[in-house]
Design a protein around this motif. Structure first.
Motif, PDB file in Angstrom:
ATOM      1  N   ALA A 227      46.666  36.305  37.013  1.00 57.20           N
ATOM      2  CA  ALA A 227      46.455  35.724  38.336  1.00 57.20           C
ATOM      3  C   ALA A 227      45.377  36.474  39.114  1.00 57.20           C
ATOM      4  O   ALA A 227      44.531  35.858  39.777  1.00 57.20           O
ATOM      5  CB  ALA A 227      47.769  35.721  39.116  1.00 57.20           C
ATOM      6  N   ILE A 228      45.392  37.801  39.049  1.00 51.69           N
ATOM      7  CA  ILE A 228      44.374  38.582  39.756  1.00 51.69           C
ATOM      8  C   ILE A 228      43.002  38.334  39.134  1.00 51.69           C
ATOM      9  O   ILE A 228      41.999  38.166  39.851  1.00 51.69           O
ATOM     10  CB  ILE A 228      44.722  40.080  39.727  1.00 51.69           C
ATOM     11  N   SER A 229      42.938  38.302  37.816  1.00 52.66           N
ATOM     12  CA  SER A 229      41.661  38.071  37.131  1.00 52.66           C
ATOM     13  C   SER A 229      41.060  36.720  37.504  1.00 52.66           C
ATOM     14  O   SER A 229      39.834  36.588  37.654  1.00 52.66           O
ATOM     15  CB  SER A 229      41.849  38.162  35.615  1.00 52.66           C
ATOM     16  N   LYS A 230      41.913  35.721  37.686  1.00 51.58           N
ATOM     17  CA  LYS A 230      41.439  34.386  38.058  1.00 51.58           C
ATOM     18  C   LYS A 230      41.035  34.323  39.523  1.00 51.58           C
ATOM     19  O   LYS A 230      39.978  33.784  39.874  1.00 51.58           O
ATOM     20  CB  LYS A 230      42.526  33.350  37.769  1.00 51.58           C
ATOM     21  N   ALA A 231      41.859  34.902  40.395  1.00 52.98           N
ATOM     22  CA  ALA A 231      41.608  34.812  41.831  1.00 52.98           C
ATOM     23  C   ALA A 231      40.485  35.736  42.282  1.00 52.98           C
ATOM     24  O   ALA A 231      39.777  35.430  43.248  1.00 52.98           O
ATOM     25  CB  ALA A 231      42.894  35.137  42.605  1.00 52.98           C
ATOM     26  N   HIS A 232      40.331  36.854  41.584  1.00 50.98           N
ATOM     27  CA  HIS A 232      39.345  37.858  41.990  1.00 50.98           C
ATOM     28  C   HIS A 232      38.499  38.260  40.780  1.00 50.98           C
ATOM     29  O   HIS A 232      38.660  39.347  40.228  1.00 50.98           O
ATOM     30  CB  HIS A 232      40.037  39.091  42.574  1.00 50.98           C
ATOM     31  N   PRO A 233      37.599  37.394  40.339  1.00 49.61           N
ATOM     32  CA  PRO A 233      36.850  37.669  39.108  1.00 49.61           C
ATOM     33  C   PRO A 233      35.986  38.916  39.173  1.00 49.61           C
ATOM     34  O   PRO A 233      35.618  39.457  38.127  1.00 49.61           O
ATOM     35  CB  PRO A 233      36.007  36.402  38.917  1.00 49.61           C
ATOM     36  N   ARG A 234      35.675  39.419  40.372  1.00 49.13           N
ATOM     37  CA  ARG A 234      34.884  40.640  40.459  1.00 49.13           C
ATOM     38  C   ARG A 234      35.721  41.894  40.238  1.00 49.13           C
ATOM     39  O   ARG A 234      35.185  42.975  40.025  1.00 49.13           O
ATOM     40  CB  ARG A 234      34.192  40.735  41.820  1.00 49.13           C
ATOM     41  N   ALA A 235      37.048  41.758  40.257  1.00 50.42           N
ATOM     42  CA  ALA A 235      37.921  42.915  40.067  1.00 50.42           C
ATOM     43  C   ALA A 235      37.896  43.382  38.612  1.00 50.42           C
ATOM     44  O   ALA A 235      37.791  42.573  37.685  1.00 50.42           O
ATOM     45  CB  ALA A 235      39.350  42.570  40.467  1.00 50.42           C
ATOM     46  N   PHE A 236      38.013  44.684  38.439  1.00 51.43           N
ATOM     47  CA  PHE A 236      38.224  45.264  37.115  1.00 51.43           C
ATOM     48  C   PHE A 236      39.707  45.624  37.039  1.00 51.43           C
ATOM     49  O   PHE A 236      40.141  46.615  37.625  1.00 51.43           O
ATOM     50  CB  PHE A 236      37.345  46.501  36.913  1.00 51.43           C
ATOM     51  N   VAL A 237      40.473  44.772  36.355  1.00 49.03           N
ATOM     52  CA  VAL A 237      41.921  44.973  36.300  1.00 49.03           C
ATOM     53  C   VAL A 237      42.252  45.942  35.175  1.00 49.03           C
ATOM     54  O   VAL A 237      41.800  45.774  34.038  1.00 49.03           O
ATOM     55  CB  VAL A 237      42.665  43.637  36.104  1.00 49.03           C
ATOM     56  N   SER A 238      43.046  46.942  35.496  1.00 49.46           N
ATOM     57  CA  SER A 238      43.514  47.922  34.523  1.00 49.46           C
ATOM     58  C   SER A 238      44.988  47.671  34.250  1.00 49.46           C
ATOM     59  O   SER A 238      45.745  47.314  35.158  1.00 49.46           O
ATOM     60  CB  SER A 238      43.306  49.335  35.086  1.00 49.46           C
ATOM     61  N   CYS A 239      45.390  47.853  33.011  1.00 52.69           N
ATOM     62  CA  CYS A 239      46.809  47.744  32.661  1.00 52.69           C
ATOM     63  C   CYS A 239      47.338  49.130  32.343  1.00 52.69           C
ATOM     64  O   CYS A 239      46.842  49.814  31.447  1.00 52.69           O
ATOM     65  CB  CYS A 239      47.019  46.822  31.470  1.00 52.69           C
ATOM     66  N   ASP A 240      48.361  49.536  33.066  1.00 50.36           N
ATOM     67  CA  ASP A 240      49.010  50.828  32.877  1.00 50.36           C
ATOM     68  C   ASP A 240      50.132  50.636  31.857  1.00 50.36           C
ATOM     69  O   ASP A 240      51.176  50.058  32.168  1.00 50.36           O
ATOM     70  CB  ASP A 240      49.567  51.290  34.231  1.00 50.36           C
TER      71      ASP A 240
END
Length: 281
Positions: free
Chosen positions: A85-98
């Protein structure tokens, strides 16, 4: 200056960056960081990005002292919808998985994650390290003795050489990762993970030593007990202390601050840059 290949996007590390913390858990140590509703997670991530975060770190398992390990399946149920959801809504974000799990790491990247942040240095799932080369995302390598449930009973393992012990551990693990073909590695000294208050501060005071590893340094001290218990205050009152320590960490060479309070971390980075640019006489 270094750069990171984040799931096909190149990120230049030409100034300190911020990683905002989103815990998809019911029991993480700082209650204000807990976000279990997907829309709330998206909204919170958006605010963090607006405040100055580059990375959003999504975790599904608490790593507070004494916490028990959950299964990869349970973890994925918590984090994958939020990462997507974050990747779709905020494509400029670099999402990290902990995560400590290879299976979670693979699924997270498939759902849009651009970094894997692992507290265990590959010691809690034999499948994690072999999974990383194919993912082609940066990997955060952290020092922790044992596991969260017993790490605080292992603080006497270092003798009077906590700096040397942590440096040697990280260097050895980096060697393993390089042999496997992992290209982008960051290190985290593991503040609060199997260390006493005094050991935490010794690591922070000597953080510049870890620049000799030749990779970016990520630091996660935000709201941890070593920032507020020595002052006799509550965790909710610890923001000024956190900001002071973040500024010091930046002066010691920290490249990424992993924080709960993004706006204040961004202010610390701004002041650090002003200090660095000021003329010396």
């Amino acid at each position: 200056m270094s750069s990171l290949n984040c799931n096909g996007r190149l990120l230049e590390l030409n100034r300190p960056l911020i990683m905002g913390i989103l815990n998809a858990t019911p029991d993480s140590f700082y209650a204000a960081s807990r976000v279990t509703d997907t829309q709330r997670a998206v909204d919170t991530a958006g605010q963090m990005l607006s405040d100055g975060a580059t990375f959003i770190d999504v975790g599904g398992m608490s790593s507070r002292p004494g916490a028990e390990i959950i299964s990869s399946g349970a973890e994925m149920d918590r984090v994958l919808p939020i990462i997507a959801a974050i990747s779709k809504a905020h494509p400029r974000a670099f999402v990290s998985c902990d995560t400590i799990y290879g299976a979670t790491a693979r699924a997270a990247v498939a759902h849009g994650a651009a970094m894997i942040n692992d507290i265990s240095a590959g010691n809690l799932d034999a499948e994690l390290f072999p999974t990383l080369p194919d993912l082609r995302v940066p990997y955060v390598l952290m020092h922790m003795p044992g596991k969260p449930a017993d790490m605080q009973r292992r603080t006497n393992a270092y003798g009077d050489k906590v700096i040397t012990h942590v440096w040697d551990f990280l260097a050895a693990k980096m060697g393993e990762l390089r042999e496997l073909g992992v290209l982008d590695i960051l290190v985290d000294v593991g503040w609060g993970f199997g260390k006493t208050v005094e050991q935490n501060y010794e690591l922070l005071a000597n953080l510049a030593v870890f620049k000799t590893l030749g990779v970016p340094i990520l630091l996660g001290i935000s709201r941890k007990s070593s920032t507020w218990r020595p002052l006799g205050i509550a965790v909710e009152e610890s923001l000024p202390a956190n900001t002071a320590l973040h500024l010091f960490a930046l002066q010691q060479g920290a490249d990424i601050l992993r924080v709960h309070d993004v706006k204040e971390a961004a202010q610390a980075i701004k002041l650090h840059e002003l200090l660095a640019a000021a003329p010396r006489i």
